[in-house]
Design a protein around this motif. Structure first.
Motif, short mmCIF file in Angstrom:
data_model
loop_
_atom_site.label_atom_id
_atom_site.label_comp_id
_atom_site.label_asym_id
_atom_site.label_seq_id
_atom_site.Cartn_x
_atom_site.Cartn_y
_atom_site.Cartn_z
N VAL A 175 -8.84 16.73 -30.77
CA VAL A 175 -10.39 16.10 -29.79
C VAL A 175 -12.01 16.10 -30.39
CG1 VAL A 175 -11.01 18.32 -28.90
CG2 VAL A 175 -11.11 16.44 -27.57
N MET A 176 -12.52 15.15 -29.31
CA MET A 176 -14.38 15.35 -29.97
C MET A 176 -14.25 14.89 -28.03
SD MET A 176 -14.62 11.32 -31.50
CE MET A 176 -14.60 10.03 -30.56
N THR A 177 -15.84 15.65 -27.83
CA THR A 177 -16.19 15.00 -27.05
C THR A 177 -17.79 13.70 -26.89
OG1 THR A 177 -18.21 16.73 -26.87
CG2 THR A 177 -15.44 17.16 -26.21
N VAL A 178 -18.11 12.77 -26.86
CA VAL A 178 -19.33 12.15 -26.90
C VAL A 178 -19.79 12.38 -25.04
CG1 VAL A 178 -20.03 9.58 -26.78
CG2 VAL A 178 -18.06 9.81 -27.88
N ASN A 179 -21.59 12.63 -25.38
CA ASN A 179 -21.86 13.75 -24.22
C ASN A 179 -21.47 13.82 -22.90
OD1 ASN A 179 -24.24 11.71 -25.63
ND2 ASN A 179 -24.34 10.53 -24.26
N GLY A 180 -20.13 15.20 -23.85
CA GLY A 180 -19.38 15.58 -23.34
C GLY A 180 -18.13 15.46 -22.46
N LYS A 181 -18.42 14.59 -23.07
CA LYS A 181 -16.89 13.38 -22.46
C LYS A 181 -16.04 13.74 -23.26
CE LYS A 181 -14.06 9.29 -20.66
NZ LYS A 181 -15.26 7.82 -20.03
#
Length: 203
Positions: A175-181
């Motif tokens: 998993v990764m987040t982009v600006n918290g998403k």
């Protein structure tokens, strides 16, 4: 009666008025912040003057208070957006710490950054669940695709990358987040495709 060194140090510090003891150097501050040429705000003299004024206030308020380091770093990062090396040295001076103590705290906590973070802040999990499912392949691909190192930003300021121990979504690993998403169940190709959508304003 012999006075302990700790007491002598406190007496010496109190003997010098705080406002005379601590001052941010305007020229050095401008020089440091204007290294980040893509940050238009740092070209504004009035804006930098406001930063200098508030930094002086923060460090005077916490002068010699070593236990306030993390609180001070939060305030400084909230003010500037990151904590460059020159400011780290000033924080160390103001709180009576070694510069290495300040930099080690910044390195330990992923929240703190020495450079401006990108418009899109990528965080990739390298915890056990994500690691065994291939998060390292994703990290390597993103580093190569965007010429990007952990803790840094792309030259255009679009992306910044952090590697974290857990994002609290192990069932979606990798998993990764982009600006918290959160974006889960990834492989290297899917991750890059998602970032390209952010790049093209499709997300």
């Amino acid at each position: 009666m012999r006075m302990c060194s700790h007491t002598r140090r406190e007496d010496n510090m109190s003997a010098i008025p705080k406002k005379e003891k601590y001052k941010i150097d305007q020229e050095q501050l401008v020089k440091e912040l204007r290294k980040f040429i893509d940050e238009e705000r740092f070209q504004d003299d009035e804006y930098i003057e406001r930063i200098k004024f508030r930094l002086n206030e923060i460090l005077k308020e916490n002068y010699g208070e070593q236990e306030n380091l993390i609180e001070v770093l939060h305030e400084v990062q909230g003010l500037i957006g990151f904590i460059p090396k020159y400011i780290q040295k000033e924080v160390a001076k103001g709180l009576d710490l070694a510069p290495g103590e300040v930099s080690s705290v910044i390195s330990f906590y992923a929240h703190f950054s020495e450079k401006p973070k990108g418009k899109y802040q990528i965080a990739i999990c390298k915890g056990t669940a994500c690691y065994v499912k291939g998060s390292v392949d994703i990290i390597d691909r993103i580093k190569k695709e965007y010429d990007l190192k952990a803790g840094e930003s792309t030259d255009d300021g679009l992306f910044s990358l952090e590697i974290v121990r857990c994002l609290g979504a192990c069932g979606l690993g990798p998993v990764m987040t982009v600006n918290g998403k959160a974006h889960g169940l990834l492989n290297a190709e899917k991750a890059v495709n998602i970032l390209q959508k952010y790049e093209n304003n499709e997300m």
